[in-house]
Design a protein around this motif. Sequence first.
Motif, PDB file in Angstrom:
ATOM      1  N   PRO A  24       0.794  -1.232   0.000  1.00 30.44           N
ATOM      2  CA  PRO A  24       0.000   0.000   0.000  1.00 30.44           C
ATOM      3  C   PRO A  24       0.826   1.282   0.000  1.00 30.44           C
ATOM      4  O   PRO A  24       0.285   2.359  -0.231  1.00 30.44           O
ATOM      5  CB  PRO A  24      -0.828  -0.108   1.287  1.00 30.44           C
ATOM      6  N   MET A  25       2.141   1.166   0.273  1.00 31.47           N
ATOM      7  CA  MET A  25       3.000   2.346   0.268  1.00 31.47           C
ATOM      8  C   MET A  25       3.726   2.535  -1.063  1.00 31.47           C
ATOM      9  O   MET A  25       4.489   3.493  -1.224  1.00 31.47           O
ATOM     10  CB  MET A  25       4.018   2.255   1.411  1.00 31.47           C
ATOM     11  N   ILE A  26       3.496   1.664  -2.033  1.00 32.59           N
ATOM     12  CA  ILE A  26       4.055   1.873  -3.370  1.00 32.59           C
ATOM     13  C   ILE A  26       3.394   3.110  -3.971  1.00 32.59           C
ATOM     14  O   ILE A  26       2.179   3.290  -3.880  1.00 32.59           O
ATOM     15  CB  ILE A  26       3.823   0.635  -4.258  1.00 32.59           C
ATOM     16  N   GLU A  27       4.177   3.959  -4.596  1.00 30.10           N
ATOM     17  CA  GLU A  27       3.680   5.281  -4.982  1.00 30.10           C
ATOM     18  C   GLU A  27       3.176   5.360  -6.415  1.00 30.10           C
ATOM     19  O   GLU A  27       3.703   4.731  -7.324  1.00 30.10           O
ATOM     20  CB  GLU A  27       4.782   6.320  -4.775  1.00 30.10           C
ATOM     21  N   ILE A  28       2.118   6.161  -6.560  1.00 27.81           N
ATOM     22  CA  ILE A  28       1.625   6.608  -7.857  1.00 27.81           C
ATOM     23  C   ILE A  28       1.658   8.131  -7.804  1.00 27.81           C
ATOM     24  O   ILE A  28       1.036   8.740  -6.935  1.00 27.81           O
ATOM     25  CB  ILE A  28       0.178   6.138  -8.112  1.00 27.81           C
ATOM     26  N   GLY A  29       2.423   8.744  -8.679  1.00 30.29           N
ATOM     27  CA  GLY A  29       2.519  10.201  -8.650  1.00 30.29           C
ATOM     28  C   GLY A  29       3.080  10.727  -7.336  1.00 30.29           C
ATOM     29  O   GLY A  29       2.606  11.736  -6.808  1.00 30.29           O
ATOM     30  N   ASN A  30       4.073  10.028  -6.802  1.00 28.32           N
ATOM     31  CA  ASN A  30       4.753  10.424  -5.555  1.00 28.32           C
ATOM     32  C   ASN A  30       3.860  10.355  -4.314  1.00 28.32           C
ATOM     33  O   ASN A  30       4.204  10.941  -3.279  1.00 28.32           O
ATOM     34  CB  ASN A  30       5.356  11.830  -5.686  1.00 28.32           C
TER      35      ASN A  30
END
Length: 257
Positions: A24-30
Amino acid sequence: MKTVILAGGMGTRFSEETSVRPKPMIEIGNKPILWHIMHTYSAYGQNEFIICCGYKGHMIKDYFAHYYMYQSDVTFSVKDRKRTEHKNTAEKWRVTLADTGLRTLTAGRLLKIRTYLDGDDTFMLTYGDGVADVDIGALLAFHKSHGRIATISTSQPEGRFGAIKISESGQVESFKEKARRDQSWVNIGYMVFDARVFSYLGDGSEMLEASPFERLASDGEMMAYRHQGFWSPMDTIRDKAYLEDLWESGKAPWKVW
């Protein structure tokens, strides 16, 4: 009403990223995908969250412990050991972070956070690794209309392969290009439960999606909210790149806020 987010799995199919952080901490758009999911609910006035932590859960706790600072410009006075935050834009969220165990299955994670529901008759539940433009208001209205214990949101994902009908001799009798209407309906999360669901969870040693869901369906206590809009899981590098491209283009369908 509270929203429970399952965020404790090890994400073994996405080891390129999950070797260093929880999925859940993998980023999309930072921004973590968890942030995106929470914003979807928040857009419909749902601001109370219970996050089921597990694998590398300390990273989720650290994120929220410093969330106020992360959303602000900051001035540090090193000599005086003082910190001044500027331009704060923190959301109105109330977030409970619960350690539900490293290898606990989803039914067990739900059981472990029951105390934080404060006796609420109805609550929402979703996965911490997929985004959608589900109309939360319409979902809740649908759940209230049918009176069953459980509502799951379902979608027909985009087909990745064409469908071919082949005769015994090997002749291709028909060919259909990939299309949503040719796909099966799948559970995409964005669920609503009455508190009666806890009587279906047993001792929590199973996946919620196994026997508990099977028994709910068998008893006629589960309904499907058919979501016709966008949904995408984030299970692979390819999925992440797809979501990143949508976000960077300014056309992310799940950005309803």
